[in-house]
Design an enzyme around this catalytic site. Structure first.
Site, short mmCIF file in Angstrom:
data_model
loop_
_atom_site.label_atom_id
_atom_site.label_comp_id
_atom_site.label_asym_id
_atom_site.label_seq_id
_atom_site.Cartn_x
_atom_site.Cartn_y
_atom_site.Cartn_z
N GLU A 112 -9.47 0.18 4.19
CA GLU A 112 -8.95 1.07 5.23
C GLU A 112 -9.31 2.55 5.05
OE1 GLU A 112 -4.75 0.24 5.37
OE2 GLU A 112 -5.10 -1.58 6.51
N GLU A 121 -5.33 -8.67 5.86
CA GLU A 121 -3.90 -8.34 5.81
C GLU A 121 -3.25 -8.63 7.16
OE1 GLU A 121 -2.74 -4.44 4.46
OE2 GLU A 121 -4.33 -4.41 2.95
O1 LIG Z 1 2.02 -1.12 5.31
C1 LIG Z 1 1.76 -2.37 4.81
C2 LIG Z 1 0.35 -2.42 4.22
C3 LIG Z 1 0.19 -1.57 2.96
O2 LIG Z 1 1.18 -1.92 2.00
C4 LIG Z 1 -1.22 -1.82 2.40
O3 LIG Z 1 -1.44 -1.20 1.14
C5 LIG Z 1 -2.26 -1.26 3.36
O4 LIG Z 1 -3.54 -1.86 3.15
C6 LIG Z 1 -1.82 -1.43 4.78
N1 LIG Z 1 -2.50 -1.06 5.89
C7 LIG Z 1 -1.72 -1.31 6.94
C8 LIG Z 1 -2.11 -1.01 8.33
C9 LIG Z 1 -2.14 0.49 8.51
C10 LIG Z 1 -1.71 0.89 9.87
C11 LIG Z 1 -0.93 0.09 10.67
C12 LIG Z 1 -0.56 0.53 11.92
C13 LIG Z 1 -0.94 1.77 12.34
C14 LIG Z 1 -1.70 2.55 11.51
C15 LIG Z 1 -2.09 2.11 10.27
C16 LIG Z 1 -0.54 -1.85 6.51
N2 LIG Z 1 -0.64 -1.93 5.19
#
Ligand SMILES: OC[C@@H]1[C@@H](O)[C@H](O)[C@@H](O)c2[nH]c(CCc3ccccc3)c[n+]21
Length: 444
Positions: free
Chosen positions: A164, A349
């Site tokens: 990401e 994910e």
């Molecule tokens: O938030 C949950 C997980 C994190 O714990 C991970 O380390 C990370 O890879 C991760 N990325 C996202 C998506 C990021 C995101 C979601 C919605 C809007 C903007 C950014 C969610 N997560």
């Protein structure tokens, strides 16, 4: 429910700083997340990754847990500063040995390692040299990647360079909510370019010795216009370019979305042809992290993208404030295929933070997480039926873990972790997911 394709890979995902603990053990150097977490005021409840899920010491038990659940793959990240405490140069063999033992333990249990080289935890020593703002970061990253390729390739057959890049730059350089905590519009596109140059340099390094697969993991949040007004349509274009195309277009198409010039204004500089060519390296797959969508409207005051997300009446929102919208996964996967071609995809994910019930009699009932997983796996199956080449699914996350600056307040795990005792307890969703894997998706 028809089965998923043969060879479809069912697994789970974590990252080093969120679960390992022992950040400075056995010769490891500090990362920017160790430094950020120990900076007063930046972490909810002053939490740090000093212990986290104690996975560095408990990894054999956690692999046994994955085996018990029938996991076929495990996506995890390597902490760069365990391998190269100063970021470059001297290799800390004890750090390499930890990941070598983890890989062997996984393989001995029939679980395929899926390694993310960078999940946000750059060595602090490199941040002291400018971090992702320094053009040398591409060479630093390729050197680090090559140490791991030499040590693990063959036992590891799926590599992802970055997790990401959008979150790294938006969180770490624009809004400052994540390490290294900068708030600087001019730094943001510089960090983005160097992250992608590092991706390209690591892929090129892999092609010299690597015998398996390497890809890139991005978060995609599909943007839907709140109305058909020209302002909302333009805002949706900006938001799509800024979050969803900013990294995939260079990596896959060798160009940057033109809307970025509008988003960054005077902070934008065009990429050189050399940089575009260096970033556009053929890769073997894309990892897609999907959680939610954004219904998008124009918001002139919302610097710098000038967009806002419109709350949807009647929708369910998670503990992280994200709308549950499984159709967005179908739309995202069809969009990826249409824009970037038929490259193999993994859902690297997908998961949900909920206000979980307490553990009672060794059980934790989380019906809403089961429903979230069920709806998104149905959506995934719909996309596959529509012809999208999805090869696997990794649930975020195996364990309740450190949700970055939100501390341990957001529980994404299908396995509950007791913060005091470190005891792991399967949630009902873990049992559910285990049945999905065993039935190859038929039990959906
Ligand atoms: O938030 C949950 C997980 C994190 O714990 C991970 O380390 C990370 O890879 C991760 N990325 C996202 C998506 C990021 C995101 C979601 C919605 C809007 C903007 C950014 C969610 N997560």
């Amino acid at each position: 429910m028809a089965a998923f394709p043969s060879g479809f890979l069912w697994g789970c995902a974590t990252s080093a700083y969120q679960i390992e603990g022992s950040p400075l053990a056995d010769g490891a150097g500090p990362s920017i997340w160790h430094r950020f977490a120990h900076t007063p005021g930046l972490m909810r409840d002053a939490e740090t990754g000093d212990i986290a899920c104690d996975h560095y010491r408990r990894f054999k038990d956690d692999v046994a847990l994955m085996k018990r659940l029938g996991m076929q793959a495990y996506r995890f990240s390597v902490s760069w500063s365990r391998i190269l405490p100063d970021g470059t140069g001297r290799v800390n063999q004890a750090g390499v040995d930890f990941y070598s033992r983890l890989v062997d333990e996984l393989r001995a249990n029939g679980i395929e390692p899926f390694v993310t080289l960078y999940h946000w935890d750059m060595p602090a020593a490199l941040d002291d040299k400018g971090g992702w703002l320094n053009r040398d970061s591409a060479e630093w990253f390729a050197e680090y990647a090559s140490v791991l390729f030499r040590a693990l390739d063959g036992r590891v057959t799926k590599w992802a360079t970055l997790n990401e890049p959008w979150v790294v730059t938006d969180g770490g350089y624009l809004f400052g909510a994540l390490a290294p905590g900068h708030r600087n519009l001019f730094e943001t596109p510089i960090a983005s370019r160097n992250l992608m140059r590092a991706h390209g340099a690591a892929v090129r390094a892999y092609r010299e010795t690597g015998r398996h697969e390497i890809g890139l993991v991005v978060n995609i949040e599909p943007k839907y216009p709140a109305s058909e007004s020209p302002e909302d349509l333009a805002a949706t274009r900006r938001a799509t370019a800024y979050m969803n195309e900013q990294y995939l277009d260079p990596a896959m198409l060798g160009r940057c979305p033109p809307e970025l010039r509008d988003v960054f204004g005077e902070a934008w500089t065009d990429w050189s042809d050399d940089d575009l060519a260096a970033v556009r390296q053929p890769i073997d797959f894309l990892g897609i992290n999907y959680y939610t969508r954004a219904v998008t409207r124009d918001d002139p005051a919302a610097w710098p993208v000038r967009t806002a997300t419109v709350r949807q009446d009647g929708a369910f929102y998670t503990e992280t404030g994200w709308e549950v919208y499984p159709q967005g996964l179908v739309d995202t996967l069809v969009w990826i295929k249409q824009r970037y071609g038929d490259i193999p995809l993994y859902i690297t994910e997908n998961g949900v933070a909920l206000a979980d019930a307490p553990v009672e009699n060794g059980r934790l009932h989380d019906p809403q997480r089961i429903e979230y997983l069920r709806q998104h796996l149905l959506a995934l199956h719909q996309a596959i039926a529509a012809g999208v080449d999805v090869r696997g699914y990794m649930v975020w996350s195996l364990l309740d873990n450190l949700e970055w600056s939100l501390g341990f307040s957001k529980r994404f795990g299908i396995v509950h972790v007791d913060r005091q005792t470190q005891e792991r307890t399967l949630k009902d969703s873990a049992e559910y997911y285990s049945r999905i894997i065993a039935s190859h998706g038929r039990a959906l």
